[in-house]
Design a protein around this motif. Structure first.
Motif, mmCIF file in Angstrom:
data_model
loop_
_atom_site.group_PDB
_atom_site.id
_atom_site.type_symbol
_atom_site.label_atom_id
_atom_site.label_comp_id
_atom_site.label_asym_id
_atom_site.label_seq_id
_atom_site.Cartn_x
_atom_site.Cartn_y
_atom_site.Cartn_z
ATOM 1 N N ARG A 234 -9.274 -47.361 -18.532
ATOM 2 C CA ARG A 234 -8.162 -47.341 -18.926
ATOM 3 C C ARG A 234 -7.618 -45.930 -19.065
ATOM 4 N N GLY A 239 -2.875 -50.835 -15.961
ATOM 5 C CA GLY A 239 -2.375 -51.950 -16.878
ATOM 6 C C GLY A 239 -0.871 -52.063 -16.237
ATOM 7 N N SER A 268 -0.850 -53.320 -25.060
ATOM 8 C CA SER A 268 0.222 -54.143 -24.377
ATOM 9 C C SER A 268 1.531 -53.910 -24.964
#
Length: 288
Positions: A234, A239, A268
């Motif tokens: 990450r 993403g 998110s």
């Protein structure tokens, strides 16, 4: 007709319907609420229920005989027998006292139905000063073209076999995000494509399944996906690349919109807000 729309409509601060979840604001009609009552009697999936993708029987149903529908508030309880069972009471109404009434009803129904869980689902409007729980967001594909993703994202089946085999350990690692369940559906051949990202010939991120189905009005909705990236990779933008690839897929395959549910201030949630999605409000679930 059970519901009076002139009572119910002012109480609906967020387009959330029991057993269905978020719906497009244009699809928030009295007919949808009447449909969930009829489905409770038959046990069938509604034609536009996103859960029908997984087959089987609808687990959650409205407890029709226990619905409270009044001019200033509406309480709609649902029952799920999954696990040790759960009663949820959806508390619609502008007054704070609706939560206490919902908690009392949930506790009573959990006892009489002999289930372990009793919860209250409280819709909160988009103007809520201190949002909690889940944010409901709308991606409208009819406004402008989706930006092309800048990175290497492919359907899992487009990778060499040696890369495809790394999906299984990835899915197990990210089981808490639903990837193990998704992998089961993939192996059974019962779901749409899954988009993946790989680093050094190893799957490290995925979003899927990619499926478009009609809603209650016949408009085409990109269905919700499972979405996860390994923690150790990450911060590299994977993403965002995966999400943009999914949006491009949806737009290319004729979707008019997608509804997303994101944990407030989670990764998110921050991604979707940065991408300019419209916030429709919040859903906050608490124990009764």
């Amino acid at each position: 007709m059970f519901f009076r729309w002139d009572w119910l409509r002012p109480q609906l601060t967020v387009p959330i319907v029991p057993t269905l979840g978020p719906v497009h604001p244009d699809a928030l009609t009295v007919s949808v609420f009447e449909d969930i009552l009829r489905a409770a009697d038959t046990g069938d999936f509604l034609p536009y229920d996103k859960d029908r993708r997984w087959g089987g029987e609808k687990d959650e149903k409205v407890l029709r005989e226990d619905v409270v529908h009044q001019p200033e508030h509406t309480l709609i309880p649902t029952l799920s027998r999954r696990g040790r069972g759960t009663v949820k009471v959806f508390a619609y109404g502008l007054r704070d006292t609706v939560v206490d009434e919902a908690a009392e009803l949930a506790a009573k129904l959990a006892s009489t139905r002999d289930v372990a869980g009793a919860r209250i689902v409280r819709p909160l409007g988009p103007e809520t000063a201190h949002p909690r729980g889940t944010r409901i967001q709308l991606k409208d594909f009819t406004v402008r073209p989706c930006p092309a993703p800048d990175g290497s994202v492919r359907p899992i089946t487009a990778w060499p076999t040696t890369v495809q085999t790394t999906f299984a350990p990835f899915a197990e690692t990210m089981a808490a995000h639903g990837l193990a369940f998704l992998h089961t559906q993939m192996l059974a051949g019962t779901c749409g494509p899954v988009l993946t990202a790989a680093v050094e010939r190893r799957i490290v991120g995925a979003i899927g399944p990619m499926e478009v189905l009609p809603d209650a009005l016949g408009r085409h909705q990109l269905m919700p996906q499972y979405f996860a990236v390994l923690p150790e990779v990450r911060g590299r933008g994977l993403g965002r690349v995966l999400w943009r690839a999914a949006m491009c897929w949806g737009q290319f395959h004729g979707a008019d919109y997608q509804l997303l549910q994101t944990e407030v201030e989670g990764p998110s949630d921050r991604l979707c807000r940065a991408e300019g999605l419209t916030s429709l409000g919040f859903s906050h679930t608490t124990q009764a």
